[in-house]
Every structure is written in structure tokens, then in C-alpha cells.
Design an enzyme around this catalytic site. Sequence first.
Site, PDB file in Angstrom:
ATOM      1  N   GLU A  43     -28.514 -11.106  14.502  1.00 57.41           N
ATOM      2  CA  GLU A  43     -29.342 -10.134  15.212  1.00 57.41           C
ATOM      3  C   GLU A  43     -30.264  -9.502  14.174  1.00 57.41           C
ATOM      4  O   GLU A  43     -29.793  -9.016  13.143  1.00 57.41           O
ATOM      5  CB  GLU A  43     -28.454  -9.053  15.852  1.00 57.41           C
ATOM      6  CG  GLU A  43     -29.302  -8.071  16.624  1.00 57.41           C
ATOM      7  CD  GLU A  43     -28.519  -6.971  17.333  1.00 57.41           C
ATOM      8  OE1 GLU A  43     -27.281  -6.959  17.242  1.00 57.41           O
ATOM      9  OE2 GLU A  43     -29.184  -6.130  17.948  1.00 57.41           O
ATOM     10  N   ARG A 277     -13.447 -12.946   9.787  1.00 53.25           N
ATOM     11  CA  ARG A 277     -14.623 -12.472   9.074  1.00 53.25           C
ATOM     12  C   ARG A 277     -14.257 -12.238   7.617  1.00 53.25           C
ATOM     13  O   ARG A 277     -13.082 -12.106   7.268  1.00 53.25           O
ATOM     14  CB  ARG A 277     -15.171 -11.202   9.704  1.00 53.25           C
ATOM     15  CG  ARG A 277     -14.206 -10.007   9.639  1.00 53.25           C
ATOM     16  CD  ARG A 277     -14.673  -8.821  10.470  1.00 53.25           C
ATOM     17  NE  ARG A 277     -15.921  -8.263  10.027  1.00 53.25           N
ATOM     18  CZ  ARG A 277     -17.068  -8.346  10.715  1.00 53.25           C
ATOM     19  NH1 ARG A 277     -17.120  -8.988  11.860  1.00 53.25           N
ATOM     20  NH2 ARG A 277     -18.162  -7.785  10.258  1.00 53.25           N
ATOM     21  N   LYS A 287     -23.228  -3.750   9.223  1.00 52.33           N
ATOM     22  CA  LYS A 287     -24.663  -3.485   9.091  1.00 52.33           C
ATOM     23  C   LYS A 287     -24.985  -2.024   9.378  1.00 52.33           C
ATOM     24  O   LYS A 287     -25.882  -1.456   8.756  1.00 52.33           O
ATOM     25  CB  LYS A 287     -25.446  -4.377  10.055  1.00 52.33           C
ATOM     26  CG  LYS A 287     -25.780  -5.730   9.447  1.00 52.33           C
ATOM     27  CD  LYS A 287     -26.788  -6.470  10.281  1.00 52.33           C
ATOM     28  CE  LYS A 287     -26.104  -7.141  11.449  1.00 52.33           C
ATOM     29  NZ  LYS A 287     -26.974  -8.062  12.186  1.00 52.33           N
TER      30      LYS A 287
HETATM   31  P1  ATP Z   1     -22.021  -6.542  11.408  1.00 55.02           P
HETATM   32  O1  ATP Z   1     -20.663  -6.426  12.037  1.00 55.02           O
HETATM   33  O2  ATP Z   1     -21.993  -6.527   9.909  1.00 55.02           O
HETATM   34  O3  ATP Z   1     -23.030  -5.614  11.957  1.00 55.02           O
HETATM   35  P2  ATP Z   1     -22.809  -8.602  13.173  1.00 55.02           P
HETATM   36  O4  ATP Z   1     -21.751  -9.524  13.615  1.00 55.02           O
HETATM   37  O5  ATP Z   1     -23.193  -7.558  14.112  1.00 55.02           O
HETATM   38  O6  ATP Z   1     -22.457  -8.011  11.732  1.00 55.02           O
HETATM   39  P3  ATP Z   1     -24.835 -10.557  13.468  1.00 55.02           P
HETATM   40  O7  ATP Z   1     -26.232 -10.530  13.006  1.00 55.02           O
HETATM   41  O8  ATP Z   1     -24.562 -10.525  14.909  1.00 55.02           O
HETATM   42  O9  ATP Z   1     -24.110  -9.362  12.735  1.00 55.02           O
HETATM   43  O10 ATP Z   1     -24.048 -11.761  12.794  1.00 55.02           O
HETATM   44  C1  ATP Z   1     -24.526 -13.069  12.777  1.00 55.02           C
HETATM   45  C2  ATP Z   1     -23.372 -14.004  12.546  1.00 55.02           C
HETATM   46  O11 ATP Z   1     -22.698 -13.684  11.330  1.00 55.02           O
HETATM   47  C3  ATP Z   1     -22.342 -13.897  13.645  1.00 55.02           C
HETATM   48  O12 ATP Z   1     -21.967 -15.196  14.033  1.00 55.02           O
HETATM   49  C4  ATP Z   1     -21.207 -13.147  13.032  1.00 55.02           C
HETATM   50  O13 ATP Z   1     -19.996 -13.507  13.583  1.00 55.02           O
HETATM   51  C5  ATP Z   1     -21.325 -13.553  11.554  1.00 55.02           C
HETATM   52  N1  ATP Z   1     -20.763 -12.507  10.691  1.00 55.02           N
HETATM   53  C6  ATP Z   1     -21.081 -11.200  10.675  1.00 55.02           C
HETATM   54  N2  ATP Z   1     -20.332 -10.522   9.791  1.00 55.02           N
HETATM   55  C7  ATP Z   1     -19.507 -11.433   9.220  1.00 55.02           C
HETATM   56  C8  ATP Z   1     -18.467 -11.373   8.220  1.00 55.02           C
HETATM   57  N3  ATP Z   1     -18.150 -10.225   7.617  1.00 55.02           N
HETATM   58  N4  ATP Z   1     -17.843 -12.517   7.891  1.00 55.02           N
HETATM   59  C9  ATP Z   1     -18.176 -13.683   8.470  1.00 55.02           C
HETATM   60  N5  ATP Z   1     -19.118 -13.812   9.416  1.00 55.02           N
HETATM   61  C10 ATP Z   1     -19.783 -12.715   9.794  1.00 55.02           C
HETATM   62 MG    MG Z   2     -23.202  -9.208  16.159  1.00 57.70          MG
END
Ligand code: ATP
Ligand code: MG
Length: 576
Positions: A43, A277, A287
Amino acid sequence: MSESNAETAPAVSGPSDFIREIVAADVAAGNNGGRVATRFPPEPNGYLHIGHAKAICLDFGVATEFGGHCNLRFDDTNPVKEDVEYVDSIKDDVRWLGFEWHGRELYASDYYEQLYQFAEELIRKGLAYVDSLSPDEMRQHRGTLTEPGRHSPYRTRRVDENLDLFRRMRAGEFQDGAHVLRAKIDMASPNITMRDPVLYRIRHADHHRTGSAWCIYPMYDYAHPLSDAIEGITHSFCTLEYVDHRPLYDWVIDAIATEPGRRSPGEGGPRQYEFARLNLNYTVMSKRKLLQLVHQQHVNGWDDPRMPTVSGLRRRGYTPESIRDFCARVGVARKENVIDVGLLEHCVREDLNRRAPRAMAVLRPLKLVLTNYPEARSDEFEIASHPDDASLGSRTVPFSREIYIERDDFMEEPPKKFFRLAPGREVRLRNAYLVTCTEAIKNAAGEIVELRGTYDPATRGGNALDGRKVKATLHWVSAAHAVDAEIRLYDRLFTAEDPEGAAEHAGGDFISQLNPCSLEVLGGCKLEPSLGNAAPGSRYQFERLGYFAADPDTRTGAPVFNRTVSLKDSWAKANP
Ligand code: ATP
Ligand code: MG
């Protein structure tokens, strides 16, 4: 600032893991015609962090290993929080990590019209309805983990009424929050995600790509599976918090594709798989929290070298290879755990040990005047840039009567275990000469401001012909030839191993766990002259001090370096 990695084909295939086993089994069974297509779906509401790097290595790595492809798809369904700045940084970071996406980058917003048409289809099939409860009332109807939810009074609206209202939602007739479109699934489901989840909401907000074309926006749980389906994705990897969303993922695809519940394993189409994760100690990774650090100026932007962002690590001097190696070593598992940030540091140390040219720099200079060295003279030493890799060549290092050494390499009254310079003691100046300190000069306040000493001309190269030994070898820089530099030293951004947990325990915010000494800026550092024109991004080992990378703030003749990591490997020591 983005640097090409075309020459370094990513080797991410770590040992096999449960994800790769699933994919291999699908390929062997001929599911999806044996095709493998993945996607990385960020995102664009922040910069990528090291956790995303793990997901990227998995998504792109699996596609490459199985002869498939990986799409870069921006999951841009929330106009309020998203921005092109983030889109650009994400593309930069993915490329820098060494991955190429299939075709042009894609956006969930590319599919808004199609997603809208699908939603009308759901309404016509009686699988979605417009709900007009207030957000508060909706919450009250949702039930709890132990109690089923209750039906909204609007759940029985007729298809034509739903269609009319949904079209008017799109046309902008209603205010934010007045209505939502919900899936009609099961308000008594033990899985709360399945209790008539919201598919569309009204948001009168401009979108970074579609402008003011839309005032209703699809929810992630609706847009994501359909985007996967539209793109022909076969394996959709996400983190464990989406386990409860998987039935909805399947429901949405089934509802659009055929009839609900008709899809069985092996039938093809996208499937979601969850993995643990990445969590790192001494680090926050969400984020939202990283955004807070940036906005409240606890750090100097998203690419601050103390940030766990890909751009921060890059600025700090990390290599893409070291990050990929780290992700491979961490592996992909089904259970959450916390990884020691020391492992990440170990990976970059190992990589830079192999690749970084050596050089000499003095962080906290103390002048040593060699009184028996002629004033007008200077020597030159041709020194190999790497002990094991001749392809890195050599550089010329000048030597003269006045030399800088590290302030803490001298002690006037050395304790027993201190073998470095002291009055009357002989040490080696690396690759140059043996020198002996004769005197420490002090100012009125009694502080040492300069050392006097002598050199032994018969020890050129640093070794005595008579075979006498010295206990210490110091790095040094010729004062007359030194280049002044700013050097930034970093420590962990948080003092607590688990910043969120420690904050909760102390009844505060994670901000309270920030390390006040995470950045130390040293001015007037002295570099050997070969470093005077170091290009931003170039990386070195400064002898005895660690690995350093030239910062983008570097100007011609005024280098700025970041310490990537020191030489001391606590992780390797603890994991022999
Ligand atoms: P955050 O929780 O840090 O805000 P998010 O999941 O909201 O991260 P996205 O931009 O939606 O951020 O993530 C893109 C991809 O990265 C998704 O498939 C998500 O599952 C993966 N991802 C995000 N954080 C992690 C992590 N700490 N370890 C592994 N994969 C991750
Ligand atoms: Mg997300």
C-alpha cells in the site's frame, strides 16, 4: 540515488520452506496449468521496511525459482493516506533490492471500474446489500468473539433498491459514512471477518491516480482477491494476520467466478497463503509508527540511516546482497518469532568484508609529530585496497612528519592491558613505520594536545629488520595530506529490546523508548586523501573502525560518511 544492480542476479533461493513445498506440489500436480504467478502488493502509504524486504524476497524469489513471474501491484484503495512519493520510493527500493517486476507496475485503482461492475453483480446475485446503519450501530450489531452478530434491518433490501442506492453512492449523492456496501454472508459466523464485511465505503477524497473520478472506494478484503484474480495470480502470500481473512478471500473470488463455495483445491485460481512476518528486536516495524517517527522528527526522514526502512538501510551502507542474504537466513515459517538485529548486522559485515576496499580514517584525531622525520619530506606507500581481493587494486597513501592517530590509541598512564601508544612505547603505524612516543604536550588545562615521537627509518613497510616485535598496530593519516570529513556514528534507535512491550509496561508510548544517543556526528575527522572524492553510496572498511558509506550529503572535497556497522560481531560471537 538509486543504483543499478543489473550485474548481481538475486540469489534468494534459501533452503526450501513450507511455501515452496506448496508451490512445488501445485506445479507437480499441474494446478493452474503448472503456472506460477505471484504479486507483491504494497500500500503506497509509507516507505518499505526490512519486513517488506522479506515479503519481496519471497514473492519475487518463488516466481523466479518456479519459472513464473511476480507483479508489483500497488494496493491503493485508501486515497486519504496514499501518495505518489511513496509509489516512487517503493519502485526504487524494489529495484535496488535487485528485483524486476513483470510488465509495468500495476495498481488496484486500475481495476476500479471492473471492481464496481463485480459489486453490481454481487448485488444482483443477492450476495451484497447497501447498509445504512451508522458506524456505531454497525459495531453494535457485529457481536463479539463469543456472541453472534445481529442482522442489520437493511439486510433484506430488495436487489433493485440496493442497485439504486449503490449507483447513487457512486454518483456522489451521499456523505461519507451514510451508507456502505456489505457482503451478505453470515452474521453468526465464528469468524468475525465473515459477518457481512464491508466491501465499499464512501470517501469524498481525491485519489493520487484517479483524482476525483470516484467517491466510493473498495475495501482491501474485496479489492485484493479480485485484483489477484484479474491478474491471474496463482499464489498470493501474505502475513499471518490475514489467516482469518482467507475464507473471505475465497468467498469473494467464488462469488464472482461462479457460485459461492464451489471452488475446491486444485481447481485453479488464486489462493492465499500466510507466513510469519519479520520482527526484529530493538526495532519498530509498523508503517504507522515509522510515519510517526518521521512526522514528529525523531529521525531525519524515511531514509534516516537509523530507520529499518530499505532506503534507510541503503543510506546506512547496507548492500542489497546483504539484505537478501538476511532474508534467506531468516527463512519463511508459519510461526511468529523475533529475530536478533545482530543477524542483520552480521550479514552486512560479511558482505562488506568480502567487497569493501580498505582505507584509513581517524575519527578523533590526535597529532603525532615525528621529530626525526625531515620537515620537507614525504613518503608514499602503495597499499593494497583489499587483503584477499587483488582486483580491488591499491591506492597511494602519503606519509609525512605530522601524523594523526586516534585520540584513544594513546594513554599517558596505560593500565596493564593497554598495548597501544604510551610515552616511551613503540607501536606500528600500519603499513608505514614503527614509531616511538617521546612526549605528550599539554595545554594550560592539562589536556593532551599533541604527541612527539620518532620513527625508525629502517622499518619502512612496518617491520623491523632485527625482528623486534611491537604489540599494537595503529591506523593513521598524514596531517599534511588529510581530507577533513564529517562522520556520523549510529547506535540502535531504541534502547529496549522490545520497544512496544517496554513502553506498554512503563505506561507510555514507544517514543519514550528512543535511544537519546542513537546519532553522534563527528566533525573534523581525518581521511586518507584517496577518500576525498568518494562517490555517495561508495562503501569502505576504515581500518579498525568498521564499515562506512559515503552519504548523499557528501560534497566535492567535503565527504560525509555514515558508519554502517562496527567490526565487532556480537551475533557471530553468540552463534559460533
Ligand atoms: P505495516 O504493518 O508495517 O504497516 P502493511 O502490511 O500494512 O505493513 P503493506 O504495504 O500492506 O504494509 O505490505 C505489503 C506486503 O508486505 C504485504 O503482503 C505484507 O504482508 C508484507 N509485509 C508487511 N510487513 C511485513 C513484515 N514485517 N514481514 C513480512 N512481510 C511483511
Ligand atoms: Mg497492509
